[in-house]
Design an enzyme around this catalytic site. Structure first.
Site, mmCIF file in Angstrom:
data_model
loop_
_atom_site.group_PDB
_atom_site.id
_atom_site.type_symbol
_atom_site.label_atom_id
_atom_site.label_comp_id
_atom_site.label_asym_id
_atom_site.label_seq_id
_atom_site.Cartn_x
_atom_site.Cartn_y
_atom_site.Cartn_z
ATOM 1 C CE LYS A 51 -2.541 -1.606 3.570
ATOM 2 N NZ LYS A 51 -2.379 -3.075 3.636
ATOM 3 C CB THR A 52 3.806 2.338 2.035
ATOM 4 O OG1 THR A 52 3.101 2.042 3.235
ATOM 5 C CG2 THR A 52 4.589 3.624 2.216
ATOM 6 C CG ASP A 96 0.179 2.745 7.121
ATOM 7 O OD1 ASP A 96 -0.795 2.128 6.661
ATOM 8 O OD2 ASP A 96 1.271 2.200 7.381
ATOM 9 C CB THR A 145 -5.362 -3.891 8.232
ATOM 10 O OG1 THR A 145 -5.592 -3.188 9.466
ATOM 11 C CG2 THR A 145 -3.884 -3.829 7.900
ATOM 12 N NE ARG A 204 5.899 -4.598 5.292
ATOM 13 C CZ ARG A 204 4.825 -3.994 5.802
ATOM 14 N NH1 ARG A 204 4.143 -4.546 6.789
ATOM 15 N NH2 ARG A 204 4.433 -2.844 5.322
#
Ligand code: ADE
Length: 323
Positions: A51-52, A96, A145, A204
């Protein structure tokens, strides 16, 4: 520094999430041709899916800056105010965990998102007058999330609401091999695939596992990482062939051994395993559900027959299992 190097820099370098990329590609082209900022965008899905990274790419593609903030750090009105007034025209503001925004901060965002305006109270109390200040047009990218935890006024102010999904093995393999090349590592296709298979659908995690395998190979003086070496290294770090780690296995074995597979309430699961309930819900459960090892029922969590078998237990007669 190294983290920055391995992030994809543009949409074409970004592997996977095809639907999302298609939608954003159209949005970028349209906004550019109208010379407008992108619509506000809400990205939701499990952590670690990019997302980032996607927010940084959007800014890059639009030729603007991206300011990154995390909602829990925006406690006071002036924290978010400071961010808003620092924006240049067209900039991307990434927030975030936006579902954790304080109420005052959230209320400051409404006119900022809708009319590019902030309302500053002069004085205190209900009778205080408001002074409005205009902001340059900007794009808010919110990440969460838990899309269900957003208030509807906030959710309704996003023009685009997009979900990120878990990655396929072949996509993760490509990501692992790409990262390995950037880190100048020597790894085979099947070595990359072995890491991908154990990465819980999450880039990740794939990149993190790759670094653990690199450590292992360096210490053992292996010149090339193949499938066996990757498997041996990850076994050492307690990541099983399905990618389950110690915590995943503990959650499932607790359900199986102490509750005959469930249903078990989330709070019970949290209290007896010592994990935070929110972490279980947002980090561990989504992948366990994705691979069909856990299901959520109105009466609690249930470990499926597949989970019993994976952990080496014999599942009870399926007719008696509460699914
Ligand atoms: N590294 C982490 N996520 C990635 C992605 N989706 N594409 C390419 N490289 C990545």
């Amino acid at each position: 520094k190294q983290e920055e190097k391995i992030r994809p820099q543009c949409l074409t370098e970004y592997i996977g999430q095809k639907d999302l990329k298609d939608v954003l590609d159209i949005a970028i082209r349209a906004a550019k041709s109208r010379q407008e900022p992108l619509d506000h965008l809400l990205l939701y899905g499990p952590p670690g899916l990019g997302k980032t990274t996607m927010s940084l790419i959007l800014a890059q593609e639009m030729g603007v800056k991206c300011k990154i903030a995390s909602a829990p750090a925006l406690e006071r009105p002036r924290d978010i105010m400071g961010l808003l007034i620092s924006l240049q025209p067209g900039d991307v503001l990434f927030i975030d965990e936006i579902h954790r925004l304080a109420k005052v901060a959230e209320e400051l965002l409404y006119p900022a998102m809708e009319d590019f305006r902030v309302d500053i109270p002069l004085g205190k109390g209900k009778s205080a007058k408001m002074q409005s200040m205009s902001l340059p047009p900007f794009t808010l990218v919110g990440a969460t999330t838990r899309v269900g935890a957003l208030t509807s006024p906030l959710r309704d102010r996003f023009g685009l609401i997009q979900r990120l999904r878990f990655y396929e093995i072949d996509e993760l393999t490509e990501i692992v091999l790409r990262t390995a090349a950037l880190l100048k590592m020597n790894i085979t296709q099947s070595g990359g695939e072995e890491i991908a298979r154990r990465a819980r659908g999450t880039p990740r995690i794939a990149n993190r596992l790759l670094k653990r395998v690199r450590d292992f190979a360096e210490v053992k003086a292996f010149r090339e990482i193949d499938r066996d070496i990757a498997a041996e290294a990850l076994q050492l770090f307690n990541v099983d062939p399905c990618g389950l780690d110690w915590t995943d296995r503990r959650l499932l074995s607790f359900m199986i051994e102490r509750h005959n597979g469930g249903p078990v309430g989330l709070e019970t699961l949290a209290a007896s395993t010592g994990e935070d309930a929110q972490t279980i819900e947002e980090v561990y459960e989504p992948y366990l559900m994705q691979i069909g090892y856990l299901s959520r029922t109105p009466r609690g969590r249930v470990a499926t027959a597949a989970a019993w078998k994976h952990l080496g237990y014999t599942p009870p007669d399926t007719h008696q299992m509460t699914l």
